[in-house]
Structure formats: C-alpha cells, structure tokens
Design a protein around this motif. Structure first.
Motif, short mmCIF file in Angstrom:
data_model
loop_
_atom_site.label_atom_id
_atom_site.label_comp_id
_atom_site.label_asym_id
_atom_site.label_seq_id
_atom_site.Cartn_x
_atom_site.Cartn_y
_atom_site.Cartn_z
N PRO A 15 0.82 -1.22 0.00
CA PRO A 15 0.00 0.00 0.00
C PRO A 15 0.86 1.27 0.00
CG PRO A 15 -0.03 -1.00 2.17
CD PRO A 15 0.73 -1.93 1.27
N ALA A 16 0.41 2.29 -0.77
CA ALA A 16 1.09 3.59 -0.82
C ALA A 16 0.23 4.54 -1.63
CB ALA A 16 2.47 3.44 -1.45
N VAL A 17 -0.97 4.86 -1.15
CA VAL A 17 -1.96 5.65 -1.89
C VAL A 17 -2.10 5.04 -3.29
CG1 VAL A 17 -2.76 7.94 -2.52
CG2 VAL A 17 -1.14 7.69 -0.66
N GLY A 18 -2.09 3.79 -3.29
CA GLY A 18 -2.06 2.95 -4.47
C GLY A 18 -1.22 1.76 -4.06
N PHE A 19 -0.70 1.04 -5.03
CA PHE A 19 0.08 -0.15 -4.69
C PHE A 19 1.27 -0.31 -5.62
CE2 PHE A 19 -4.19 -0.85 -3.23
CZ PHE A 19 -4.01 -1.38 -1.96
N ARG A 20 2.41 -0.65 -5.03
CA ARG A 20 3.57 -1.07 -5.81
C ARG A 20 3.45 -2.58 -5.93
NH1 ARG A 20 9.48 -0.42 -3.44
NH2 ARG A 20 8.73 -2.20 -2.26
N LEU A 21 3.55 -3.10 -7.13
CA LEU A 21 3.42 -4.54 -7.36
C LEU A 21 4.81 -5.16 -7.41
CD1 LEU A 21 0.71 -4.45 -10.17
CD2 LEU A 21 0.38 -4.52 -7.69
N GLU A 22 5.08 -6.09 -6.53
CA GLU A 22 6.37 -6.76 -6.48
C GLU A 22 6.24 -8.18 -7.03
OE1 GLU A 22 7.81 -6.57 -2.45
OE2 GLU A 22 8.23 -4.42 -2.62
N PRO A 24 8.30 -11.47 -8.01
CA PRO A 24 9.62 -12.10 -7.93
C PRO A 24 10.18 -12.33 -9.32
CG PRO A 24 8.08 -13.19 -6.43
CD PRO A 24 7.27 -12.25 -7.30
N GLY A 25 11.42 -11.91 -9.53
CA GLY A 25 12.08 -12.10 -10.82
C GLY A 25 11.94 -10.92 -11.76
N ALA A 26 11.10 -9.94 -11.42
CA ALA A 26 10.92 -8.78 -12.30
C ALA A 26 12.00 -7.74 -12.01
CB ALA A 26 9.55 -8.16 -12.10
N LEU A 27 12.36 -6.97 -13.03
CA LEU A 27 13.35 -5.92 -12.87
C LEU A 27 12.75 -4.65 -12.29
CD1 LEU A 27 15.28 -6.32 -16.24
CD2 LEU A 27 15.94 -7.13 -13.98
N HIS A 28 11.45 -4.45 -12.49
CA HIS A 28 10.78 -3.24 -12.03
C HIS A 28 9.57 -3.62 -11.18
CE1 HIS A 28 12.69 -2.23 -15.92
NE2 HIS A 28 13.09 -1.18 -15.22
N HIS A 29 9.12 -2.66 -10.39
CA HIS A 29 7.94 -2.85 -9.56
C HIS A 29 6.93 -1.78 -9.95
CE1 HIS A 29 10.13 -5.74 -7.20
NE2 HIS A 29 11.06 -4.84 -6.93
N PRO A 30 5.98 -2.11 -10.82
CA PRO A 30 5.03 -1.09 -11.27
C PRO A 30 4.14 -0.60 -10.13
CG PRO A 30 4.37 -3.26 -12.04
CD PRO A 30 5.70 -3.42 -11.39
N PHE A 31 3.68 0.63 -10.27
CA PHE A 31 2.79 1.25 -9.29
C PHE A 31 1.43 1.43 -9.95
CE2 PHE A 31 0.75 4.84 -7.26
CZ PHE A 31 0.90 4.53 -5.92
N VAL A 32 0.37 1.06 -9.24
CA VAL A 32 -0.99 1.27 -9.74
C VAL A 32 -1.78 2.04 -8.69
CG1 VAL A 32 -1.02 -0.75 -11.25
CG2 VAL A 32 -1.83 -0.97 -8.92
N THR A 33 -2.68 2.88 -9.15
CA THR A 33 -3.47 3.67 -8.21
C THR A 33 -4.52 2.80 -7.55
OG1 THR A 33 -5.15 4.32 -9.82
CG2 THR A 33 -3.19 5.73 -9.65
N GLU A 34 -4.97 3.25 -6.41
CA GLU A 34 -6.00 2.52 -5.67
C GLU A 34 -7.29 2.41 -6.50
OE1 GLU A 34 -7.51 2.63 -1.07
OE2 GLU A 34 -5.87 3.93 -1.70
N ASP A 35 -7.64 3.49 -7.22
CA ASP A 35 -8.85 3.48 -8.05
C ASP A 35 -8.76 2.44 -9.16
OD1 ASP A 35 -10.01 5.47 -6.55
OD2 ASP A 35 -9.48 7.07 -7.94
N ASP A 36 -7.63 2.42 -9.87
CA ASP A 36 -7.47 1.44 -10.95
C ASP A 36 -7.57 0.02 -10.42
OD1 ASP A 36 -7.19 3.30 -12.95
OD2 ASP A 36 -5.00 3.18 -13.02
N GLU A 42 -8.31 -7.71 -11.34
CA GLU A 42 -7.72 -8.86 -12.04
C GLU A 42 -7.00 -8.44 -13.32
OE1 GLU A 42 -10.61 -11.99 -12.46
OE2 GLU A 42 -10.89 -12.11 -10.29
N GLN A 43 -7.59 -7.53 -14.08
CA GLN A 43 -6.98 -7.11 -15.34
C GLN A 43 -5.69 -6.33 -15.10
OE1 GLN A 43 -8.23 -8.07 -18.44
NE2 GLN A 43 -6.17 -7.45 -18.99
N VAL A 44 -5.67 -5.46 -14.10
CA VAL A 44 -4.47 -4.68 -13.78
C VAL A 44 -3.33 -5.62 -13.40
CG1 VAL A 44 -3.46 -3.08 -12.09
CG2 VAL A 44 -5.64 -2.53 -13.17
#
Length: 82
Positions: A15-22, A24-36, A42-44
């Motif tokens: 959680p972080a006014v949205g979410f950072r998705l971690e 395992p094995g990924a080079l980046h951690h995408p951030f998605v908003t709470e609304d999205d 499931e689609q996000v």
C-alpha cells in the motif's frame, strides 16, 4: 494442439496511496493507483504480470496475489482469444 499449462505468478501488493506490485524475478515494480486496482483488479494484475515478466497474451496465467493484510487471492487468467 494442446494448450500450454498456466504459468503461476506471485505478486505482493504494497500500500502507498495505491500499490507497488512486487513480482519475484521482475526488474521493475510497477505502481498502480487505488482506483485502478479497485475497479479492474484482475486485469491490472494480469497486465502488469505479463509486461514485467514477459509472458505472452497467448499463455494462460495464474496469479497468487498477497494483499497488505497477508490474505492471498488466486486469479486464473485465460489466454487471449486468437
């Protein structure tokens, strides 16, 4: 032709006014908003997993999502229609 076995992917939602998705094995951690995430959960997660882990749309996918409260959720995503 046999369809391939689903690829199981784990993701931890931070959680972080949205979410950072971690992933395992990924080079980046995408951030998605709470609304999205609340509207298209499931689609996000499926889109982010495919992008970050280079999983093609034609492959089935199983996502094991760990929520901030440590609850887990299993999401089965079929391959995109051809």
């Amino acid at each position: 032709m046999e369809s391939p076995e689903p690829r199981e992917v784990r993701v931890r939602l931070i959680p972080a006014v949205g979410f950072r998705l971690e992933f395992p094995g990924a080079l980046h951690h995408p951030f998605v908003t709470e609304d999205d995430l609340s509207e298209h959960y499931e689609q996000v997660l499926a889109d982010a997993a495919r992008l970050e882990l280079f999983i093609p749309d034609c492959a089935p996918l199983v996502i094991i999502a760990t929520e901030p409260d440590e609850a887990t959720r299993r999401i089965e995503v079929p391959p995109a229609p051809t």
